[in-house]
Every structure is written in C-alpha cells, then in structure tokens.
Motif scaffolding. Structure first.
Motif, PDB file in Angstrom:
ATOM      1  N   LYS A   1       3.961  10.491  -9.756  1.00 34.29           N
ATOM      2  CA  LYS A   1       3.502  10.744  -8.379  1.00 34.29           C
ATOM      3  C   LYS A   1       4.303  11.888  -7.745  1.00 34.29           C
TER       4      LYS A   1
ATOM      5  N   LYS B   1       3.145  15.174  -9.044  1.00 33.26           N
ATOM      6  CA  LYS B   1       1.892  15.597  -8.413  1.00 33.26           C
ATOM      7  C   LYS B   1       2.152  16.187  -7.030  1.00 33.26           C
TER       8      LYS B   1
ATOM      9  N   GLN C   1       3.265  19.740  -7.107  1.00 32.00           N
ATOM     10  CA  GLN C   1       2.251  20.744  -7.424  1.00 32.00           C
ATOM     11  C   GLN C   1       1.627  21.336  -6.163  1.00 32.00           C
TER      12      GLN C   1
END
Length: 157
Positions: free
Chosen positions: A111, A114, A117
């Motif tokens: 998580k 992510k 990103q």
C-alpha cells in the motif's frame, strides 16, 4: 521554533527548502521516532538494563504511542494533495504497526509503495522513502526474530 526533523537531509537530498505544514511536521516526527525506536531495538535488549527494567513492556508502550500518533495523523483532514499523501501514508504506518502477521505487514508495504507512485514534491517523496525504509526494517526484524513470522508486537501495540 518548530522541530523540523528532516529539513537538513531533505535540503541536501533535493536542494529544496519548503515551508512545512502541520501534517508534514507530524509525519516527520512520526518517522523519526520510528527510526529511533527501530535503532534502539537493535542495540538494546534485556541484558543491557538493570534488574527490574522490563524492556519488552516499555518497547510495546513506545510502539503503542507511535501507532496512536499515526492514527491521529491519518484522520487529519487537509486539502493539500501532498499533505493528503502523508496522511494516507500515516494510515499505512498505523496498519503496519498494528499488523499481527507477515501477510498484514507486507500488505502495508504494498500500500505504501502504491502511495509512493503518486506525484509528490521531492520533500514529500523523501519522507515517504524514509517511512518505506522503516517498514522494510520492521519486516526484516520480524522475519529474523521469529521463524513462525509472528511480528512480536502485542495485539495492543
């Protein structure tokens, strides 16, 4: 004067200095305290302290405080996209600290990856990288300490 835990390293790494938000300061403090706690766990154990000092309970109390700090920051509302990323990352840190298995800790790491990103200023990305390193260190310690992959944190931590 406010403490800005990462200001010098961020300036050196990115060449940028920003006016910091409350969320940024809280996140810096959270990650800095996690780093300190992880470092102390490496260098100290029960044998380093006098008789009667309960390192395990004190360590759990510190992690409980870190989990609470992360939870509070995760619930902080803001309109700034960079601060929202930090608040979301704090929620992931809370989840990692509260995890009871390697699967849960690995899910928190995914998580956070992510979240990383997302587009973010260099300062925010630097802090997220430091948080990522903390989660990696937590996972490495959990794997090394207990072959059954029990994280060693109490359910209340």
């Amino acid at each position: 004067m406010l403490n800005d835990y990462f200001n010098d390293p961020i300036d050196q790494a990115t060449g940028q200095n920003f006016e910091v938000s409350p969320q940024s300061l809280m996140f810096e403090r959270l990650v800095s305290n996690m780093q300190s706690t992880l470092d102390e766990e490496v260098f100290f154990d029960d044998s380093d302290w006098p008789e009667g000092f309960d390192w395990g309970n004190d360590r759990d109390a510190v992690w409980e405080g870190l989990a609470e700090d992360a939870f509070l920051l995760a619930r902080f509302r803001t309109r700034k996209p960079a601060d929202k990323l930090l608040c979301r990352a704090a929620g992931v840190i809370h989840r990692a600290i509260r995890s009871k298995s390697m699967v849960e800790l690995e899910a928190a790491q995914v998580k956070l990856a992510k979240i990383m990103q997302s587009a973010a200023p260099a300062r925010v990305y630097f802090m997220l990288e430091e948080a990522e390193l903390c989660l990696e260190q937590m996972a490495e310690r959990a794997e090394a300490d207990d072959p059954a992959n029990d994280l060693g944190f109490t359910p209340d931590a």
